[in-house]
Scaffold this active site. Structure first.
Site, PDB file in Angstrom:
ATOM      1  N   GLY A   1       0.853  -1.177   0.000  1.00 35.83           N
ATOM      2  CA  GLY A   1       0.000   0.000   0.000  1.00 35.83           C
ATOM      3  C   GLY A   1       0.889   1.226   0.000  1.00 35.83           C
TER       4      GLY A   1
ATOM      5  N   SER B   1       5.710  -5.387  -1.252  1.00 41.18           N
ATOM      6  CA  SER B   1       5.603  -3.991  -1.666  1.00 41.18           C
ATOM      7  C   SER B   1       6.017  -3.069  -0.513  1.00 41.18           C
ATOM      8  CB  SER B   1       4.182  -3.706  -2.157  1.00 41.18           C
ATOM      9  OG  SER B   1       4.086  -2.448  -2.787  1.00 41.18           O
ATOM     10  N   ALA B   2       5.110  -2.251   0.010  1.00 38.95           N
ATOM     11  CA  ALA B   2       5.451  -1.379   1.137  1.00 38.95           C
ATOM     12  C   ALA B   2       5.962  -2.183   2.326  1.00 38.95           C
ATOM     13  CB  ALA B   2       4.242  -0.547   1.552  1.00 38.95           C
TER      14      ALA B   2
ATOM     15  N   HIS C   1       8.729  -3.415  -6.904  1.00 42.78           N
ATOM     16  CA  HIS C   1       8.063  -3.056  -8.166  1.00 42.78           C
ATOM     17  C   HIS C   1       9.053  -2.431  -9.151  1.00 42.78           C
ATOM     18  CE1 HIS C   1       3.987  -3.689  -6.529  1.00 42.78           C
ATOM     19  NE2 HIS C   1       4.394  -3.019  -5.448  1.00 42.78           N
TER      20      HIS C   1
ATOM     21  N   GLU D   1       8.549  -7.251 -10.070  1.00 41.73           N
ATOM     22  CA  GLU D   1       7.321  -7.912  -9.620  1.00 41.73           C
ATOM     23  C   GLU D   1       7.413  -9.418  -9.848  1.00 41.73           C
ATOM     24  OE1 GLU D   1       3.954  -6.022 -11.375  1.00 41.73           O
ATOM     25  OE2 GLU D   1       4.092  -4.282 -10.037  1.00 41.73           O
TER      26      GLU D   1
END
Length: 234
Positions: free
Chosen positions: A88, A120-121, A157, A192
């Site tokens: 997020g 991700s985050a 990413h 990714e």
């Protein structure tokens, strides 16, 4: 410290369902552990309850409970068999971790051997700081300093694609700007579907795609299953 940290670049690979590409890595990483404390703080446009439900549905073989659903968040981390942190907005995630006094609590629990999974985050915060996140600073955490499980920067990413006609800076150019101002701090960009796996003194790139390490004025390609242990001693 005998850290066990799985840093996934993304929650999806291509058009696959949510977290499906990561299940084999997660299963291997967590071994027999089934009880997971999930941290949904990176969610901004999704409620933390809905975010937790989404992860529960994607990983039905685990018992997953959102940290916000515990009466005492510190106690939840202190007793966690495993900790999972979703993606997020990285700034909101770190802001909430500081607000709940969980940065040191998570560091301590993982140092005791509790496995950590992030994407991700949730992977971005595993590095030295969040200064190489792709996210907008929609909120200001007290510090950009993160969990520092690995002594370098992460860029989940990562992509070197530039759309035709787009005149803005590429991801590589933005990371190079960081390296100009921080020449002694490496940045590893993971694509990714890929992940970095830290187990004790071992660091490996997992997945089928190359990664890129930026350091000073240099860029080097990292191959899948390549040992990156040298980056743990900086």
């Amino acid at each position: 410290m005998n850290l066990s940290v799985l840093m996934l670049s993304s929650s999806r690979s291509g058009s696959e369902d949510y977290l499906q590409h990561a299940i084999p890595l997660i299963d291997l990483h967590l071994s027999e552990i089934k009880e997971i404390v999930f941290v949904p703080y990176a969610g901004v446009s999704i409620s933390w309850d809905d975010y937790t439900t989404k992860v529960q549905k994607a990983l039905p073989n685990y018992h997953i409970k959102g940290i916000h659903q515990f009466p005492d968040t510190q106690e939840a981390i202190n007793n966690a068999q495993a900790i999972m942190v979703g993606g997020g907005n990285t700034f909101n995630l770190l802001y909430q971790l500081y607000q709940h006094n969980l940065v040191n609590a998570i560091r301590h629990r993982v140092s005791q051997g509790s496995p950590f999974v992030g994407w991700s985050a949730g992977s971005n915060i595993c590095g030295n700081s969040i200064r190489t996140t792709n996210d907008m600073p929609i909120i200001h955490p007290p510090s950009f300093e993160a969990l520092d499980f690995v002594p370098f920067q992460l860029n989940p990413h990562y992509s070197d694609f530039q759309p035709p006609g787009h005149n803005g800076e590429t991801r590589a150019q933005r990371i190079q700007e960081f390296c100009i101002l921080n020449p002694n701090m490496p940045v590893i960009g993971i694509r990714e579907g890929s992940a970095l796996l830290l187990q004790g003194n071992s660091l490996l790139l997992k997945g089928s795609l190359d990664a890129v390490v930026f350091e000073g004025e240099t860029q080097n390609v990292i191959k899948p299953d390549q040992h990156l242990t040298g980056y743990l001693t900086r």
